[in-house]
Design an enzyme around this catalytic site. Structure first.
Site, PDB file in Angstrom:
ATOM      1  CG  PHE A 107      -3.492  15.388   1.201  1.00 60.14           C
ATOM      2  CD1 PHE A 107      -4.345  14.433   1.533  1.00 60.14           C
ATOM      3  CD2 PHE A 107      -3.011  15.643   0.055  1.00 60.14           C
ATOM      4  CE1 PHE A 107      -4.936  13.492   0.397  1.00 60.14           C
ATOM      5  CE2 PHE A 107      -3.309  14.691  -0.878  1.00 60.14           C
ATOM      6  CZ  PHE A 107      -4.394  13.797  -0.620  1.00 60.14           C
ATOM      7  CD  GLU A 161      -3.114   0.583   0.285  1.00 62.08           C
ATOM      8  OE1 GLU A 161      -2.644   1.532  -0.161  1.00 62.08           O
ATOM      9  OE2 GLU A 161      -4.377   0.476   0.440  1.00 62.08           O
ATOM     10  CG  ASP A 162      -0.940   4.927  -1.417  1.00 64.20           C
ATOM     11  OD1 ASP A 162      -1.667   4.219  -0.849  1.00 64.20           O
ATOM     12  OD2 ASP A 162      -1.451   5.498  -2.315  1.00 64.20           O
ATOM     13  NE  ARG A 206      -1.892   8.811  -9.734  1.00 64.36           N
ATOM     14  CZ  ARG A 206      -2.648   8.331  -8.523  1.00 64.36           C
ATOM     15  NH1 ARG A 206      -2.082   7.997  -7.346  1.00 64.36           N
ATOM     16  NH2 ARG A 206      -3.983   8.340  -8.584  1.00 64.36           N
ATOM     17  CG  ASP A 213      -5.540   9.298   5.866  1.00 63.81           C
ATOM     18  OD1 ASP A 213      -5.211   9.848   6.777  1.00 63.81           O
ATOM     19  OD2 ASP A 213      -6.488   9.961   5.339  1.00 63.81           O
TER      20      ASP A 213
HETATM   21  P1  IMP Z   1      -7.812   5.508   4.354  1.00 62.25           P
HETATM   22  O1  IMP Z   1      -8.671   4.591   3.666  1.00 62.25           O
HETATM   23  O2  IMP Z   1      -8.068   6.593   4.772  1.00 62.25           O
HETATM   24  O3  IMP Z   1      -6.748   4.832   4.948  1.00 62.25           O
HETATM   25  O4  IMP Z   1      -6.748   5.983   2.946  1.00 62.25           O
HETATM   26  C1  IMP Z   1      -6.005   5.387   2.059  1.00 62.25           C
HETATM   27  C2  IMP Z   1      -6.002   6.075   0.785  1.00 62.25           C
HETATM   28  O5  IMP Z   1      -6.261   7.115   0.681  1.00 62.25           O
HETATM   29  C3  IMP Z   1      -4.521   5.756   0.151  1.00 62.25           C
HETATM   30  O6  IMP Z   1      -4.235   4.633  -0.436  1.00 62.25           O
HETATM   31  C4  IMP Z   1      -4.442   6.998  -0.578  1.00 62.25           C
HETATM   32  O7  IMP Z   1      -4.785   6.668  -1.951  1.00 62.25           O
HETATM   33  C5  IMP Z   1      -5.469   8.022  -0.164  1.00 62.25           C
HETATM   34  N1  IMP Z   1      -4.677   8.822   0.712  1.00 62.25           N
HETATM   35  C6  IMP Z   1      -4.624   9.054   1.947  1.00 62.25           C
HETATM   36  N2  IMP Z   1      -4.028   9.999   2.739  1.00 62.25           N
HETATM   37  C7  IMP Z   1      -3.090  10.477   1.531  1.00 62.25           C
HETATM   38  C8  IMP Z   1      -2.400  11.719   1.416  1.00 62.25           C
HETATM   39  O8  IMP Z   1      -1.833  12.261   2.258  1.00 62.25           O
HETATM   40  N3  IMP Z   1      -2.069  11.707   0.060  1.00 62.25           N
HETATM   41  C9  IMP Z   1      -2.323  11.280  -0.970  1.00 62.25           C
HETATM   42  N4  IMP Z   1      -3.328  10.156  -0.817  1.00 62.25           N
HETATM   43  C10 IMP Z   1      -3.641   9.980   0.538  1.00 62.25           C
END
Ligand code: IMP
Length: 183
Positions: free
Chosen positions: A153, A100-101, A166, A104
Site C-alpha cells: 500500500f 489514473e493514479d 497526498r 490495484d
Molecule cells: P482498484 O479499483 O482496486 O484498482 O483501486 C483503484 C483505486 O484505489 C485507486 O485509484 C486509488 O485511489 C486506490 N488505491 C489502490 N491502491 C492504492 C494504494 O496502494 N495507495 C493508495 N490508494 C490506492
C-alpha cells in the site's frame, strides 16, 4: 512531526517520477500530435500526476475532471464505484486519455472505462502512474504505465490513506502499523 513518519520506505523518489513523467509526456505528445486529446483526471489521487503530465506535453490538449468515490478509510477496493462528479464536455469523436493514479484490483478503472466507452469517443486510452499487477482481478490493462510496483500500500504524489499524505513528493510504502490500527 514529519510528513514521512508513517512511511516505511521510499519506493519511488521524486527524481525518478520526474524522469518518467517527462518520458510519458514526450511519448503522448508524439502519439497525439494534431489530435487535440481530451485528458481526463480522475480525482483526487491523480491530480498531482495529471498536473505534471500535462505540462510535460507540448501539444494542444484539453482537460476534464471526474470524481469517483474512494474506499473511505479502508485499503481494499469495494468494487462499487460511485461517480461523484462527471465530465462537463461531450466525449463524442474525441481522443480521450484517462489519467489514473494506480491500478490495484482494476475494478475502478474497468467501471470507468466501460462507462466512457459508451459515450462514443474516437479513441480511449488509459495512462496510469502505478500498476500493481499481482493484485489485478479483472482483465484490464493501461496503455501507458509509469511504474509497475509490488503489492504494497503506497502513499504520496497524490495517493492517500484516509485522505492524508497526498502532498508527499515521493511515492512511499505506508507503514502497515497505520492501517492495522483500524478496528
Ligand atoms: P482498484 O479499483 O482496486 O484498482 O483501486 C483503484 C483505486 O484505489 C485507486 O485509484 C486509488 O485511489 C486506490 N488505491 C489502490 N491502491 C492504492 C494504494 O496502494 N495507495 C493508495 N490508494 C490506492
Amino acid at each position: 512531526m514529519s510528513l514521512y513518519n508513517d512511511a516505511e520506505s521510499i519506493l519511488i523518489t521524486k527524481e525518478m517520477i520526474a524522469d518518467r513523467v517527462r518520458e510519458l509526456g514526450a511519448e503522448l505528445s508524439r502519439q497525439y500530435r494534431d489530435k487535440n486529446p481530451l485528458m481526463i483526471c480522475v480525482l483526487k489521487g491523480s491530480v498531482v500526476f495529471f498536473s505534471d503530465l500535462i505540462r510535460a506535453m507540448d501539444i494542444p490538449l484539453e482537460i476534464e475532471f471526474m470524481a469517483i468515490s474512494s474506499y473511505g478509510n479502508s485499503i481494499r477496493s469495494s468494487g462499487e464505484v460511485k461517480v461523484v462528479k462527471d465530465t462537463d464536455k461531450s466525449l463524442e469523436n474525441r481522443h480521450v486519455i484517462l489519467v489514473e493514479d494506480i491500478i490495484d484490483t482494476g475494478l475502478t478503472l474497468s467501471y470507468i472505462k466501460n462507462m466512457l466507452e459508451r459515450r462514443a469517443p474516437a479513441s480511449l486510452k488509459i495512462c496510469a502512474l502505478l500498476d500493481k499487477p499481482d493484485r489485478l482481478q479483472v482483465d484490464i490493462e493501461a496503455d501507458y504505465v509509469g511504474f509497475k510496483i509490488p503489492n504494497k500500500f503506497v502513499i504520496g504524489y497524490g495517493l492517500d490513506y484516509a485522505q492524508k499524505y497526498r502532498n508527499m513528493p515521493d511515492v512511499c510504502v505506508l507503514n502497515p502499523k497505520i492501517y492495522n490500527r483500524q478496528p
